[in-house]
Each structure stands twice: as structure tokens, then as C-alpha cells.
Design a protein around this motif. Structure first.
Motif, short mmCIF file in Angstrom:
data_model
loop_
_atom_site.label_atom_id
_atom_site.label_comp_id
_atom_site.label_asym_id
_atom_site.label_seq_id
_atom_site.Cartn_x
_atom_site.Cartn_y
_atom_site.Cartn_z
N PRO A 159 2.25 -10.35 -15.31
CA PRO A 159 3.29 -9.37 -14.94
C PRO A 159 3.31 -8.14 -15.84
CG PRO A 159 4.28 -11.25 -16.06
CD PRO A 159 2.84 -11.61 -15.81
N ASN A 160 2.75 -8.25 -17.06
CA ASN A 160 2.74 -7.11 -17.99
C ASN A 160 1.39 -6.41 -18.05
OD1 ASN A 160 5.45 -7.65 -18.82
ND2 ASN A 160 4.68 -9.30 -20.14
N SER A 161 0.53 -6.73 -17.15
CA SER A 161 -0.81 -6.13 -17.15
C SER A 161 -0.76 -4.67 -16.71
CB SER A 161 -1.72 -6.91 -16.21
OG SER A 161 -2.97 -6.25 -16.06
N PRO A 162 -1.59 -3.82 -17.33
CA PRO A 162 -1.65 -2.43 -16.86
C PRO A 162 -2.24 -2.33 -15.45
CG PRO A 162 -3.35 -2.86 -18.50
CD PRO A 162 -2.47 -4.05 -18.49
N TYR A 163 -2.86 -3.43 -14.99
CA TYR A 163 -3.38 -3.45 -13.62
C TYR A 163 -2.31 -3.86 -12.60
CZ TYR A 163 -8.27 -2.94 -15.06
OH TYR A 163 -9.46 -2.45 -15.55
N TRP A 164 -1.15 -4.29 -13.10
CA TRP A 164 -0.12 -4.83 -12.20
C TRP A 164 0.28 -3.86 -11.08
CZ3 TRP A 164 4.74 -3.98 -10.37
CH2 TRP A 164 5.41 -5.07 -9.82
N PRO A 165 0.57 -2.57 -11.39
CA PRO A 165 0.97 -1.64 -10.31
C PRO A 165 -0.13 -1.46 -9.25
CG PRO A 165 1.48 -0.71 -12.45
CD PRO A 165 0.62 -1.91 -12.70
N VAL A 166 -1.38 -1.37 -9.75
CA VAL A 166 -2.50 -1.18 -8.81
C VAL A 166 -2.69 -2.43 -7.97
CG1 VAL A 166 -4.92 -0.51 -8.62
CG2 VAL A 166 -3.58 0.29 -10.55
N ALA A 167 -2.55 -3.60 -8.61
CA ALA A 167 -2.67 -4.86 -7.88
C ALA A 167 -1.56 -4.97 -6.83
CB ALA A 167 -2.58 -6.04 -8.85
N GLN A 168 -0.37 -4.50 -7.17
CA GLN A 168 0.75 -4.53 -6.23
C GLN A 168 0.46 -3.62 -5.02
OE1 GLN A 168 3.63 -6.51 -7.29
NE2 GLN A 168 3.85 -6.46 -5.07
N TYR A 169 -0.14 -2.47 -5.28
CA TYR A 169 -0.51 -1.56 -4.19
C TYR A 169 -1.54 -2.19 -3.27
CZ TYR A 169 -3.08 2.07 -1.77
OH TYR A 169 -3.72 2.80 -0.79
N TRP A 170 -2.59 -2.80 -3.88
CA TRP A 170 -3.64 -3.41 -3.06
C TRP A 170 -3.13 -4.63 -2.30
CZ3 TRP A 170 -7.52 -0.85 -1.46
CH2 TRP A 170 -8.12 0.13 -2.26
N LEU A 171 -2.13 -5.29 -2.83
CA LEU A 171 -1.52 -6.41 -2.12
C LEU A 171 -0.83 -5.89 -0.85
CD1 LEU A 171 -0.71 -9.39 -1.93
CD2 LEU A 171 1.30 -8.86 -3.33
N SER A 172 -0.15 -4.75 -1.01
CA SER A 172 0.51 -4.14 0.15
C SER A 172 -0.52 -3.74 1.21
CB SER A 172 1.31 -2.91 -0.29
OG SER A 172 1.90 -2.26 0.82
N VAL A 173 -1.62 -3.16 0.76
CA VAL A 173 -2.68 -2.73 1.69
C VAL A 173 -3.34 -3.93 2.36
CG1 VAL A 173 -4.92 -1.55 1.86
CG2 VAL A 173 -3.09 -0.59 0.42
N SER A 174 -3.58 -5.01 1.59
CA SER A 174 -4.21 -6.21 2.14
C SER A 174 -3.32 -6.84 3.22
CB SER A 174 -4.47 -7.24 1.03
OG SER A 174 -5.40 -6.74 0.09
N ASP A 197 7.05 6.58 -10.85
CA ASP A 197 6.21 7.74 -11.14
C ASP A 197 4.72 7.40 -11.15
OD1 ASP A 197 8.48 9.37 -11.47
OD2 ASP A 197 8.70 8.71 -13.56
N HIS A 198 4.37 6.23 -10.70
CA HIS A 198 2.96 5.82 -10.71
C HIS A 198 2.17 6.64 -9.67
CE1 HIS A 198 -0.60 3.21 -10.45
NE2 HIS A 198 -0.23 2.78 -11.66
N PRO A 199 0.92 6.99 -9.99
CA PRO A 199 0.12 7.79 -9.05
C PRO A 199 -0.15 7.09 -7.71
CG PRO A 199 -1.21 7.05 -10.92
CD PRO A 199 0.21 6.76 -11.25
N ARG A 200 0.07 5.77 -7.65
CA ARG A 200 -0.16 5.06 -6.39
C ARG A 200 1.08 5.07 -5.47
NH1 ARG A 200 -5.46 3.15 -5.13
NH2 ARG A 200 -6.55 3.03 -7.13
#
Length: 249
Positions: A159-174, A197-200
Motif C-alpha cells: 500500500p505504500n509503494s510508489p507504484y501503488w497509484p500506477v497499479a491502481q490506474y492499471w487495475l481500473s483499465v484492466s 495531483d497524480h499525472p495518471r
């Protein structure tokens, strides 16, 4: 008659004198022979004693030589043992050093590394990155369901990973790709709420709008597109939103 007596006496005396002389010579010879024998005996005993002493010295020397040879052999054996032990210790310490270096290398591999992912800074572990990459690979290979499972696993585990926001975006897309519109909208909103404010975020809003439109929620879809254009007017997602909005009746 008177002349003959002295002559005979003279002969007797001469004979007596010769006998006495012979007797003395005989006694002298006997005496000299006895002394010589005594001296010979003394010399013989001395020789025997010397020979015995020499024999004992020889035996002692030979024993010393043998003992020295044994000691030399033992010393050489101990030297070989020491050399062998040195070789064994050298190999042992070399292997130990290799194991330590290998262990240090492994520790470095599993130690968290600080990185920045699309503006979010944090520490990641090798296993963390592997799971994220595997999830993205499944999505790119056309396996959205598998990608969803791996991304959900990643989001829960890190949950504290810097990849978390991107992973959340790709989950939405999947989820959108597998027609799970409700799940896609929830995943997109989770990203927007946690990282506004995330770029995704523009892409997440566009994906949410598409989910709403395809699920016949056109009013909500239009509002989401308008929000995207207003909030991120210069983004590529806003351009796509304008085009989409123009087609929505």
C-alpha cells in the motif's frame, strides 16, 4: 797329587759359578717373562676396555643417529601437517569470504531501494517490482483477468509503494477491458482520492467516463468528461474528452 786338587777345585768352582750364573739367568728370564705377560695382560685388558668403550660409543652414536632421523622424520611430518592445515585454512577462508560476499550481494538484492515513480517517491523491494511487472505483462499480452488478480494482490501487499497509484490506474483499465465497469470506476476513484495531483488522474477520469457511458450513465459520463476538461485542460486526456463529448448525445 797336590797340583791336581787345585785344578779340580778350580773346575768345580767354575762349574759352580756357571751353574749359579745359569740359575740367575734362568730366574731373570722367568722374572722378565712374568713381567712381560703382566704388561701384555694389562695391555690386553686396556685394549678390551677401549674396544668396549668404542663399541658403546659407536652404539650410542648409531642410536643418536637413528633418534635424530626419527626426530627429523617427525619434524618433516609435522611440517607437512602444518602446510596441509594452512592450505585447508586458506581454502576455508576463501570459501567463507565468497559466501560472505555472496550473502552481501543477496542482501543488497532484497534491500529496499528508494526510487521515484511518476512523481511519487518511495522504497521498493525486488519482489514488489517483479509482481508489478508481471501484472503489466499479463495486461499487455491480453490477459486482463490475470492482470486484475496480480494488480489487486500488489495493491493489497504494497500500500505504500510508489507504484501503488500506477497499479491502481492499471487495475481500473484492466477491469474496463473485462467489462467490469463498476470495478473500474471504483479503482479509478480510489486513485483520484488518494493522489488527486497524480499525472495518471486525467487518464483515470477518462476511463471512468467511458465506463459510465458504456453502462448507459450518459449524464454522469458527460459530467466526468467536463470535469476532466476543466481540471486538466492541457492534457491529452482532455483532448480525447472533448472529442468524446462532441459525440455524446
Amino acid at each position: 797329587m797336590s797340583q791336581m786338587i787345585p785344578l779340580q777345585l778350580t773346575r768345580v768352582l767354575a762349574f759352580a759359578a756357571l751353574s749359579a750364573l745359569a740359575c740367575q739367568s734362568s730366574h731373570a728370564a722367568i722374572f722378565e717373562d712374568s713381567d712381560a705377560r703382566k704388561q701384555i695382560n694389562v695391555l690386553t685388558d686396556s685394549t678390551k676396555n677401549n674396544q668396549k668403550a668404542i663399541f658403546e660409543l659407536t652404539n650410542s652414536f648409531e642410536r643418536s643417529v637413528q633418534e635424530n632421523a626419527k626426530l627429523r622424520g617427525r619434524i618433516e611430518e609435522l611440517e607437512r601437517v602444518v602446510d596441509d592445515q594452512k592450505s585447508i585454512l586458506k581454502i576455508y577462508y576463501s570459501e567463507l569470504n565468497d559466501r560472505i560476499n555472496d550473502q552481501n550481494a543477496r542482501l543488497k538484492l532484497i534491500e529496499p531501494v528508494k526510487i521515484e515513480v511518476e512523481g511519487v517517491t518511495g522504497k521498493i523491494q525486488p519482489a514488489e517490482k517483479e509482481l508489478y511487472d508481471q501484472a503489466l505483462l499479463e495486461f499487455k499480452e491480453g490477459n486482463p483477468v490475470k492482470a486484475e488478480g496480480l494488480l489487486s494482490q500488489f495493491i493489497t501487499a504494497y500500500p505504500n509503494s510508489p507504484y501503488w497509484p500506477v497499479a491502481q490506474y492499471w487495475l481500473s483499465v484492466s477491469k474496463y477491458a473485462s467489462k467490469d465497469f463498476k470495478g473500474a470506476i471504483a479503482a479509478g476513484n480510489a486513485l483520484i482520492k488518494a493522489f488527486p495531483d497524480h499525472p495518471r488522474v486525467p487518464q483515470a477520469l477518462l476511463n471512468i467516463a467511458n465506463c459510465l457511458l458504456e453502462s448507459n450513465q450518459k449524464t454522469e459520463g458527460r459530467k466526468t468528461l467536463e470535469l476532466l476538461i476543466k481540471s486538466f485542460p492541457d492534457s491529452k486526456s482532455a483532448e480525447t474528452a472533448r472529442l468524446t463529448l462532441s459525440k455524446v448525445k
